[in-house]
Write an enzyme that holds these catalytic residues in place. Structure first.
Site, PDB file in Angstrom:
ATOM      1  N   LYS A 135      37.608  36.881  31.910  1.00 20.30           N
ATOM      2  CA  LYS A 135      38.811  36.769  32.749  1.00 20.30           C
ATOM      3  C   LYS A 135      40.077  36.685  31.904  1.00 20.30           C
ATOM      4  CE  LYS A 135      36.996  35.950  37.115  1.00 20.30           C
ATOM      5  NZ  LYS A 135      36.961  35.357  38.420  1.00 20.30           N
ATOM      6  N   LYS A 217      29.611  44.259  37.089  1.00 15.34           N
ATOM      7  CA  LYS A 217      29.404  43.533  38.357  1.00 15.34           C
ATOM      8  C   LYS A 217      30.392  43.990  39.443  1.00 15.34           C
ATOM      9  CE  LYS A 217      31.143  39.343  39.172  1.00 15.34           C
ATOM     10  NZ  LYS A 217      31.393  38.029  39.765  1.00 15.34           N
ATOM     11  N   LYS A 220      35.331  41.399  43.876  1.00 12.71           N
ATOM     12  CA  LYS A 220      36.267  41.561  44.991  1.00 12.71           C
ATOM     13  C   LYS A 220      37.690  41.842  44.525  1.00 12.71           C
ATOM     14  CE  LYS A 220      35.888  36.650  46.098  1.00 12.71           C
ATOM     15  NZ  LYS A 220      36.135  35.989  44.838  1.00 12.71           N
TER      16      LYS A 220
HETATM   17  N1  AQP Z   1      28.424  41.268  42.338  1.00 15.57           N
HETATM   18  C1  AQP Z   1      27.818  40.137  42.626  1.00 15.57           C
HETATM   19  N2  AQP Z   1      26.472  40.096  42.767  1.00 15.57           N
HETATM   20  C2  AQP Z   1      25.831  38.953  43.072  1.00 15.57           C
HETATM   21  N3  AQP Z   1      26.481  37.765  43.245  1.00 15.57           N
HETATM   22  C3  AQP Z   1      27.808  37.755  43.115  1.00 15.57           C
HETATM   23  N4  AQP Z   1      28.734  36.772  43.232  1.00 15.57           N
HETATM   24  C4  AQP Z   1      29.971  37.275  43.025  1.00 15.57           C
HETATM   25  N5  AQP Z   1      29.878  38.592  42.765  1.00 15.57           N
HETATM   26  C5  AQP Z   1      28.562  38.919  42.806  1.00 15.57           C
HETATM   27  C6  AQP Z   1      28.400  35.379  43.543  1.00 15.57           C
HETATM   28  O1  AQP Z   1      29.202  35.000  44.643  1.00 15.57           O
HETATM   29  C7  AQP Z   1      29.583  33.641  44.503  1.00 15.57           C
HETATM   30  C8  AQP Z   1      31.044  33.480  44.713  1.00 15.57           C
HETATM   31  O2  AQP Z   1      31.758  34.092  43.701  1.00 15.57           O
HETATM   32  P1  AQP Z   1      33.327  33.936  43.630  1.00 15.57           P
HETATM   33  O3  AQP Z   1      33.944  34.747  44.675  1.00 15.57           O
HETATM   34  O4  AQP Z   1      33.710  32.516  43.646  1.00 15.57           O
HETATM   35  O5  AQP Z   1      33.717  34.400  42.209  1.00 15.57           O
HETATM   36  P2  AQP Z   1      33.284  35.540  41.276  1.00 15.57           P
HETATM   37  O6  AQP Z   1      31.864  35.372  40.824  1.00 15.57           O
HETATM   38  O7  AQP Z   1      34.315  35.544  40.195  1.00 15.57           O
HETATM   39  O8  AQP Z   1      33.364  36.834  42.185  1.00 15.57           O
HETATM   40  P3  AQP Z   1      34.307  38.090  42.028  1.00 15.57           P
HETATM   41  O9  AQP Z   1      34.004  39.018  43.144  1.00 15.57           O
HETATM   42  O10 AQP Z   1      34.196  38.676  40.658  1.00 15.57           O
HETATM   43  O11 AQP Z   1      35.702  37.452  42.312  1.00 15.57           O
HETATM   44  P4  AQP Z   1      37.030  37.571  41.513  1.00 15.57           P
HETATM   45  O12 AQP Z   1      37.311  39.017  41.444  1.00 15.57           O
HETATM   46  O13 AQP Z   1      38.008  36.814  42.330  1.00 15.57           O
HETATM   47  O14 AQP Z   1      36.792  36.939  40.186  1.00 15.57           O
HETATM   48  C9  AQP Z   1      29.097  33.171  43.142  1.00 15.57           C
HETATM   49  O15 AQP Z   1      27.904  32.447  43.339  1.00 15.57           O
HETATM   50  C10 AQP Z   1      28.802  34.446  42.418  1.00 15.57           C
HETATM   51  O16 AQP Z   1      27.738  34.285  41.509  1.00 15.57           O
END
Ligand code: AQP
Length: 353
Positions: A135, A217, A220
């Site tokens: 990040k 991965k 969002k």
């Molecule tokens: N691609 C994924 N596959 C499986 N699990 C996922 N999680 C996130 N992306 C995937 C799981 O969802 C939970 C919540 O995640 P989050 O939204 O708090 O943060 P993140 O992991 O940082 O997700 P993003 O989509 O990548 O968000 P941004 O872009 O805001 O950083 C967690 O349990 C995560 O493991």
């Protein structure tokens, strides 16, 4: 919102009505950041399991808005998305009569415990967190201290409720390990206080990959929206994104996550949407090519997401009812968080008046 945010953590009389804390059941806690609409990644990696586990466990689910501001957010969007995410939890099947559903910033004990854990966490061990490395390179113009201590706040979220199990995607495994270390360290320095939590990581779907760069991965916040299926996407958007998903050279539908990550990812998505096992999918599509397979994945995903999206729209349309659910959830969560923090403050040596 009528939470008494200024209440002393040492106060004895609870101002909120007690709820039955079913400690006979084990506790689970998890949360998601309201940084954008939720994707099938969040659904497969976490939300699906929350829904399956909620009846069996004493469950708490929160919208982690304090975590979200480690990356710059527009205040109005953050406010709206926090409610969007809470409504999506419910649309996916989280029942607020069964689980405690709340917004993290409504329970200030999360930030208070995080400070104490910050004073126990080593700079070196936090520096090893790969999410921070990822990040901070994505947001090079805003590498703030909050981004660095994000996993310590996550540890506070979990330890406040003495969660036994934390259902998360694969990317959170390292943060869970840090949480366990911090809990053990506090228990050792003071006296046994925190439950040592276990991660709950699904065997399939723990890492849904980007549709455009399947070695990465699905996220969002990906700037390329074609990479991501949102749970609020229309039928046409879903079909279109699946059709344009990057696949690999080759033509048969065989699962090989290393050599053919694009097709493997679509197979995982199809598995989640239909319940067919990976072996069954291979056999169902034996003799078919990528075109036919993508069409089937598009249709299965449309059928899967449409009812979730429709429930979401209905829930989101009644904002007052949503806020009242969250108010109640925050009161329940605060009652529990307050008890833990009070114990922690005493053991730490803070004066109780
Ligand atoms: N691609 C994924 N596959 C499986 N699990 C996922 N999680 C996130 N992306 C995937 C799981 O969802 C939970 C919540 O995640 P989050 O939204 O708090 O943060 P993140 O992991 O940082 O997700 P993003 O989509 O990548 O968000 P941004 O872009 O805001 O950083 C967690 O349990 C995560 O493991």
């Amino acid at each position: 919102m009528r939470l008494s945010l200024g209440r002393s953590v040492f106060s004895h009389a609870m101002e909120i009505s007690p709820v039955s804390n079913t400690r006979a059941k084990k506790t689970i806690l998890s949360g998601m950041q309201p940084t954008n609409d939720l994707t099938i990644g969040q659904y497969c990696g976490a939300l699906k399991n929350w829904v399956e586990l909620q009846n069996e466990y004493d469950s708490l689910f929160c919208v982690v808005d304090l975590h979200a501001i480690t990356v710059r957010q527009e205040p109005a969007k953050l406010r709206k998305r926090s409610l969007d995410v809470a409504a999506m939890y419910m649309a996916a099947g989280i029942d607020p009569n069964v689980s405690t559903l709340f917004i993290q910033s409504h329970v200030p004990e999360h930030a208070q415990l995080a400070w104490i854990l910050n004073c126990l966490a080593g700079f070196g061990e936090v520096s090893r967190m790969t999410q921070f490395k990822d990040k901070s390179s994505q947001h090079a113009d805003n590498v703030n201290v909050g981004l660095f201590t994000y996993p310590v706040l996550m540890a506070a979220d979990i330890l406040l409720y003495n969660a036994d199990l934390v259902p998360v995607g694969e990317d959170q495994r390292q943060h869970l390990e840090l949480t366990r270390n911090l809990a053990e360290r506090f228990n050792f320095h003071y006296s046994p206080t925190f439950t040592i939590p276990e991660p709950f990581i699904p065997k399939v779907g723990s890492k849904i990959m980007s549709l455009q760069e399947p070695e990465k991965k699905m996220s969002k916040s990906d700037a390329n929206e074609k990479s991501t299926i949102f749970l609020i996407d229309t039928d046409a958007e879903i079909r279109n994104k699946i059709k344009r998903a990057v696949t690999d050279s080759g033509s048969d539908i065989v699962y090989d996550a290393e050599k053919r990550p694009g097709v493997a990812n679509l197979m995982t998505i199809h598995h989640i949407a239909t319940g067919r096992s990976i072996a069954e999918i291979e056999s169902d599509f034996s003799g078919f090519g990528y075109g036919d397979f993508k069409e089937a994945v598009g249709e299965s995903l449309v059928a899967f997401i449409r009812p979730v999206r429709e429930r979401y729209e209905a829930l989101r349309a009644d904002e007052e009812s949503l806020k009242s659910t969250l108010r109640l959830g925050a009161e329940h969560a605060r009652e529990r968080a307050h008890k833990t923090l009070r114990k922690v403050y005493k053991k730490t040596g803070f004066v109780e008046l």
